[in-house]
Design an enzyme around this catalytic site. Sequence first.
Site, short mmCIF file in Angstrom:
data_model
loop_
_atom_site.label_atom_id
_atom_site.label_comp_id
_atom_site.label_asym_id
_atom_site.label_seq_id
_atom_site.Cartn_x
_atom_site.Cartn_y
_atom_site.Cartn_z
N ASP A 1 64.64 -37.21 82.72
CA ASP A 1 64.37 -37.29 84.16
C ASP A 1 63.60 -36.07 84.66
OD1 ASP A 1 65.48 -39.76 84.60
OD2 ASP A 1 67.44 -38.99 85.16
N GLY B 1 62.92 -23.53 64.60
CA GLY B 1 61.69 -22.82 64.23
C GLY B 1 61.80 -22.20 62.84
N GLY B 2 60.92 -21.28 62.56
CA GLY B 2 60.85 -20.68 61.23
C GLY B 2 61.84 -19.54 61.02
N GLN C 1 66.44 -39.22 90.05
CA GLN C 1 66.18 -37.84 89.63
C GLN C 1 64.74 -37.53 89.20
OE1 GLN C 1 67.62 -34.52 86.35
NE2 GLN C 1 68.90 -36.30 86.60
N GLU D 1 67.92 -41.64 82.25
CA GLU D 1 67.85 -40.44 81.42
C GLU D 1 68.18 -40.65 79.93
OE1 GLU D 1 67.29 -36.97 82.14
OE2 GLU D 1 67.57 -36.79 79.98
#
Length: 420
Positions: free
Chosen positions: A168, A247-248, A17, A139
């Site tokens: 991959d 995130g924030g 892959q 993977e």
Amino acid sequence: MMKALQGIKVLDFTHVQSGPTCTQLLAWFGADVIKVERPGVGDATRQQLVDVDGADSLYFTMLNHNKRSIELNSKNETGKQILTRLIETCDVLVENFAPGALDRMGFTWERIQEINPRLIMASIKGFGPGKYQDCKVYENVAQCAGGSASTTGFRDGPPLVTGAQIGDSGTGLHLCLGIVTALFHREKSGRGQKVTAAMQDSVLNLARVKLRDQQRLAAGPLKEYSQFGEGIPFGDATPRAGNDSGGGQPGRILRCKGWEQDPNAYTYFIIQAAVWEKVCDIIGEPDWKTKEGYAKPPQRLDKLNEIFERIEKWTMTKTKFEVMDACNPLDIPVGPILSMKEIAEDEGLYATGTLVKVDHPERGEYISVGCPIKLSDSPADVQRSPLLGEHTTEILTDVLGYSAEELAQIIESGAVGAAK
Ligand code: COA
């Protein structure tokens, strides 16, 4: 219309892959990708996860569009000569064999530079130089070694791998950028160079926010993690954060109408600070707009469970699409959890070429992803994957210029199998 990489020849020595993802992108951008496969065997994925007897698997077809296939035994003397001619002729060689396999064939980087100093040689390995450099890697090994698995899943459960193939396909994307950059560099330097991308490094690059959090731990608890509001102490490593936003702006996956029967009746809901007041209004808690402890983003961090439970009471009265319809006009960021079935049935994705229907002589029509990167002057036009050795004769004669007599000798040598 001329394609962006038209005229670039790629010797595609990739399999499975990671490497094929990279060379498929190059092919979609217009490069002539010549996939070298072991005679009679080919890329192992042709015969993996087979769903139609006697036909190349979807695993193979979905990673090898727009390429040509030559069967060539790189351990046979004539095969090595042909490979040398291909290296002379091509601009790029891409490979993702186990460490040392190309050297054992006799094609070290030094030898390749002697054959063609303009060649860009691009390799994917599991690990970069160091104690694990000789390991074979797939993977999920990369997801684990790159820091993704330890930070995915729920705090009270085991580490989890993700369905997105960041090890991959993620590494294939990184390598592709390296190749195109090296082609650009060659315009100025006149020389090729070696491009390498390790799967561990690529996963880590994609998981960098978790390395950010690792360092933030030194300054105190990670307040945007639900575990902070639950009063559970942090250890010395970035913990698993369930569906908390990375995130924030806090976010969660919340149940929607029908969740009892439908495993995907959920929505992602983000309480972006800028739209907090609209969130309060839509869920029926207008007091939270001004209430002490709720009005300001930092004050809310120890109450995320309570807040999201209240929002979920509202999302459970609506389908995931009704949540989207209600929130979008208010700029509240939400995302329905789409199943692969829903994605495969989304006409809009076919209209943009993100999904394509491809016809194949052995398996009939199937669905594949199209090129996710859209170039206005070089649109990707998805062609079916090649059958094993489908272009052997064409490549030997048209690309390498062998005569009919030489072709007969090559076939006789066993270097290419039964040329088609
Ligand atoms: N003719 C003759 N021999 C060929 C050939 C050809 N056209 N193409 C490959 N081979 C040989 C190789 O030379 C090698 O032989 P050797 O071990 O005797 O030197 C052999 O086939 C197998 O190659 P290998 O890469 O070791 O395959 P594998 O199936 O054992 O391992 C991986 C598969 C993916 C684990 C391994 O290739 C790997 O670690 N790759 C790097 C990381 C990677 O890309 N992983 C993700 C894959 S999605």
